[in-house]
Design an enzyme around this catalytic site. Structure first.
Site, PDB file in Angstrom:
ATOM      1  N   ASN A   7       0.857  -1.186   0.000  1.00 22.52           N
ATOM      2  CA  ASN A   7       0.000   0.000   0.000  1.00 22.52           C
ATOM      3  C   ASN A   7       0.893   1.236   0.000  1.00 22.52           C
ATOM      4  O   ASN A   7       1.521   1.551   0.996  1.00 22.52           O
ATOM      5  CB  ASN A   7      -0.891  -0.027   1.256  1.00 22.52           C
ATOM      6  CG  ASN A   7      -1.688   1.252   1.415  1.00 22.52           C
ATOM      7  OD1 ASN A   7      -1.863   2.015   0.449  1.00 22.52           O
ATOM      8  ND2 ASN A   7      -2.183   1.496   2.626  1.00 22.52           N
ATOM      9  N   TRP A   8       0.923   1.926  -1.143  1.00 18.98           N
ATOM     10  CA  TRP A   8       1.833   3.075  -1.271  1.00 18.98           C
ATOM     11  C   TRP A   8       1.282   4.344  -0.631  1.00 18.98           C
ATOM     12  O   TRP A   8       1.964   5.354  -0.605  1.00 18.98           O
ATOM     13  CB  TRP A   8       2.146   3.332  -2.742  1.00 18.98           C
ATOM     14  CG  TRP A   8       2.925   2.227  -3.403  1.00 18.98           C
ATOM     15  CD1 TRP A   8       3.432   1.099  -2.799  1.00 18.98           C
ATOM     16  CD2 TRP A   8       3.305   2.135  -4.776  1.00 18.98           C
ATOM     17  NE1 TRP A   8       4.094   0.332  -3.713  1.00 18.98           N
ATOM     18  CE2 TRP A   8       4.035   0.939  -4.942  1.00 18.98           C
ATOM     19  CE3 TRP A   8       3.093   2.955  -5.894  1.00 18.98           C
ATOM     20  CZ2 TRP A   8       4.554   0.552  -6.182  1.00 18.98           C
ATOM     21  CZ3 TRP A   8       3.609   2.561  -7.124  1.00 18.98           C
ATOM     22  CH2 TRP A   8       4.332   1.374  -7.252  1.00 18.98           C
ATOM     23  N   LYS A   9       0.040   4.304  -0.196  1.00 25.65           N
ATOM     24  CA  LYS A   9      -0.602   5.498   0.397  1.00 25.65           C
ATOM     25  C   LYS A   9      -0.404   6.702  -0.531  1.00 25.65           C
ATOM     26  O   LYS A   9      -0.458   6.542  -1.745  1.00 25.65           O
ATOM     27  CB  LYS A   9      -0.030   5.756   1.786  1.00 25.65           C
ATOM     28  CG  LYS A   9       0.007   4.499   2.652  1.00 25.65           C
ATOM     29  CD  LYS A   9       0.302   4.788   4.083  1.00 25.65           C
ATOM     30  CE  LYS A   9       0.438   3.484   4.848  1.00 25.65           C
ATOM     31  NZ  LYS A   9       0.345   3.640   6.272  1.00 25.65           N
ATOM     32  N   HIS A  91      -9.480   1.245   4.950  1.00 23.91           N
ATOM     33  CA  HIS A  91      -8.182   1.401   5.621  1.00 23.91           C
ATOM     34  C   HIS A  91      -8.350   2.324   6.828  1.00 23.91           C
ATOM     35  O   HIS A  91      -9.140   3.272   6.787  1.00 23.91           O
ATOM     36  CB  HIS A  91      -7.155   1.975   4.640  1.00 23.91           C
ATOM     37  CG  HIS A  91      -5.751   1.913   5.165  1.00 23.91           C
ATOM     38  ND1 HIS A  91      -5.268   2.831   6.063  1.00 23.91           N
ATOM     39  CD2 HIS A  91      -4.756   1.017   4.951  1.00 23.91           C
ATOM     40  CE1 HIS A  91      -4.015   2.501   6.365  1.00 23.91           C
ATOM     41  NE2 HIS A  91      -3.688   1.416   5.709  1.00 23.91           N
ATOM     42  N   GLU A  93      -6.655   4.676   7.917  1.00 25.73           N
ATOM     43  CA  GLU A  93      -6.422   6.105   7.637  1.00 25.73           C
ATOM     44  C   GLU A  93      -7.658   6.733   7.004  1.00 25.73           C
ATOM     45  O   GLU A  93      -7.950   7.912   7.227  1.00 25.73           O
ATOM     46  CB  GLU A  93      -5.175   6.268   6.754  1.00 25.73           C
ATOM     47  CG  GLU A  93      -3.905   6.002   7.564  1.00 25.73           C
ATOM     48  CD  GLU A  93      -2.709   5.544   6.752  1.00 25.73           C
ATOM     49  OE1 GLU A  93      -2.759   5.588   5.511  1.00 25.73           O
ATOM     50  OE2 GLU A  93      -1.713   5.120   7.378  1.00 25.73           O
ATOM     51  N   GLU A 157      -5.294  -5.010  10.651  1.00 26.66           N
ATOM     52  CA  GLU A 157      -4.300  -3.955  10.816  1.00 26.66           C
ATOM     53  C   GLU A 157      -4.553  -3.218  12.129  1.00 26.66           C
ATOM     54  O   GLU A 157      -5.303  -2.227  12.148  1.00 26.66           O
ATOM     55  CB  GLU A 157      -4.389  -2.968   9.655  1.00 26.66           C
ATOM     56  CG  GLU A 157      -4.131  -3.589   8.306  1.00 26.66           C
ATOM     57  CD  GLU A 157      -3.535  -2.591   7.346  1.00 26.66           C
ATOM     58  OE1 GLU A 157      -2.431  -2.827   6.873  1.00 26.66           O
ATOM     59  OE2 GLU A 157      -4.164  -1.553   7.096  1.00 26.66           O
ATOM     60  N   GLY A 163       2.502   2.123  10.730  1.00 31.76           N
ATOM     61  CA  GLY A 163       3.455   3.219  10.578  1.00 31.76           C
ATOM     62  C   GLY A 163       4.176   3.594  11.853  1.00 31.76           C
ATOM     63  O   GLY A 163       4.795   4.658  11.931  1.00 31.76           O
ATOM     64  N   SER A 193       3.493  -2.319  10.280  1.00 30.50           N
ATOM     65  CA  SER A 193       4.955  -2.323  10.427  1.00 30.50           C
ATOM     66  C   SER A 193       5.602  -3.658  10.048  1.00 30.50           C
ATOM     67  O   SER A 193       6.534  -4.112  10.710  1.00 30.50           O
ATOM     68  CB  SER A 193       5.349  -1.900  11.851  1.00 30.50           C
ATOM     69  OG  SER A 193       4.906  -0.579  12.099  1.00 30.50           O
ATOM     70  N   GLY A 214       2.796  -1.208   4.290  1.00 33.86           N
ATOM     71  CA  GLY A 214       2.809   0.219   3.973  1.00 33.86           C
ATOM     72  C   GLY A 214       4.233   0.694   3.717  1.00 33.86           C
ATOM     73  O   GLY A 214       4.782   0.522   2.630  1.00 33.86           O
TER      74      GLY A 214
HETATM   75  C1  PEP Z   1      -0.716   0.084   5.918  1.00 28.60           C
HETATM   76  O1  PEP Z   1      -0.716   1.212   5.488  1.00 28.60           O
HETATM   77  O2  PEP Z   1      -1.638  -0.674   5.589  1.00 28.60           O
HETATM   78  C2  PEP Z   1       0.378  -0.354   6.793  1.00 28.60           C
HETATM   79  C3  PEP Z   1       0.289  -1.532   7.343  1.00 28.60           C
HETATM   80  O3  PEP Z   1       1.423   0.512   6.992  1.00 28.60           O
HETATM   81  P1  PEP Z   1       2.857   0.184   7.666  1.00 28.60           P
HETATM   82  O4  PEP Z   1       3.346  -1.107   7.067  1.00 28.60           O
HETATM   83  O5  PEP Z   1       3.724   1.340   7.313  1.00 28.60           O
HETATM   84  O6  PEP Z   1       2.636   0.037   9.133  1.00 28.60           O
END
Ligand code: PEP
Length: 235
Positions: A7-9, A91, A93, A157, A163, A193, A214
């Protein structure tokens, strides 16, 4: 083999996305099951450059109507026209910063699945919810918003792990995945993470069917390392 989704956000415009996809195209991913989720503006170039490879391209959200007066939204039909095969919905976010709810998430998932898309539905508790013993209640509510479908996977998640560099322990992830599957019998990815150095141990849990990555999906080398870890662990 486990599914690895990047997931590049809101990172990587078309030029950076092209550079990444060209690099990914040249790599031997050990036959891994891989999907990348670029921002909307970088979907077309990613689809184009990854065509004919084993890497699929999905969007980070999708609207429930085919078209209409919804400024800033994109429909499943538009994504499919572009060659995009799936979408993330719900998600944390989106839920945290853009008012996404279980109801809107469910509507997005239902419409995308009905259009023939693959959907990654995200669920997960906040730190406060975990600390006050509400994890199962929250997961029950969020997971129940989805309906079982062959093209649906969920991603567990925990919000406190996204993050932050704080990963759920393999046991915590396994326990949550098992609970989620007791509500809805679909594959469940872990997200929060995931990095090259913890991917294998998390992915080795029997009910962790893959990872939604992410930060570590933005760097080609670290993403490839996670994809290879996923390819080498039996489902
Ligand atoms: C995500 O955005 O779905 C995610 C898991 O981010 P990260 O790996 O940076 O924690």
């Amino acid at each position: 083999m486990k599914l690895i989704a990047g997931n590049w956000k809101m990172y990587k415009g078309p030029a950076e996305a092209a550079e990444f996809c060209l690099g990914l195209r040249d790599e031997d991913l050990d036959g891994a099951d891989v999907v990348v989720c670029p921002p909307y503006v970088s979907l077309a170039v990613s689809v184009q450059l990854l065509a004919g490879t084993e890497v699929a391209v999905a969007a980070q959200n999708v609207h429930w109507d085919e078209e209409g007066p919804y400024t800033g939204e994109i429909s499943a039909r538009m994504l499919l026209e572009l060659g995009v095969y799936g979408a993330i919905v719900g998600h944390s976010e989106r839920r945290q910063y853009f008012g996404e709810t279980d109801e809107t998430t469910a509507k997005r998932a239902r419409a995308a699945l009905a259009a023939g898309m693959f959907v990654i539905g995200c669920v997960g508790e906040t730190e406060e919810e975990r600390e006050t013993g509400q994890t199962e209640q929250v997961l029950q509510r969020q997971v129940s918003a989805f309906e079982s479908d062959d093209n649906l996977v969920l991603a567990y998640e925990p919000v406190w792990a996204i993050g932050t560099g704080r990963t759920a322990t393999p046991d915590t992830a396994q326990e949550a995945h098992l609970f989620i599957k007791s509500i809805l019998d679909v594959p469940v990815l872990y997200g929060g993470s995931v990095k090259p150095d913890n991917a294998a141990v998390l992915l080795s849990q029997p009910d962790v069917d893959g990872a939604l990555v992410g930060g570590a999906s933005l760097d080609l080398e670290s993403f490839i390392a996670i994809c290879r870890a996923g390819a080498n662990i039996p489902s």
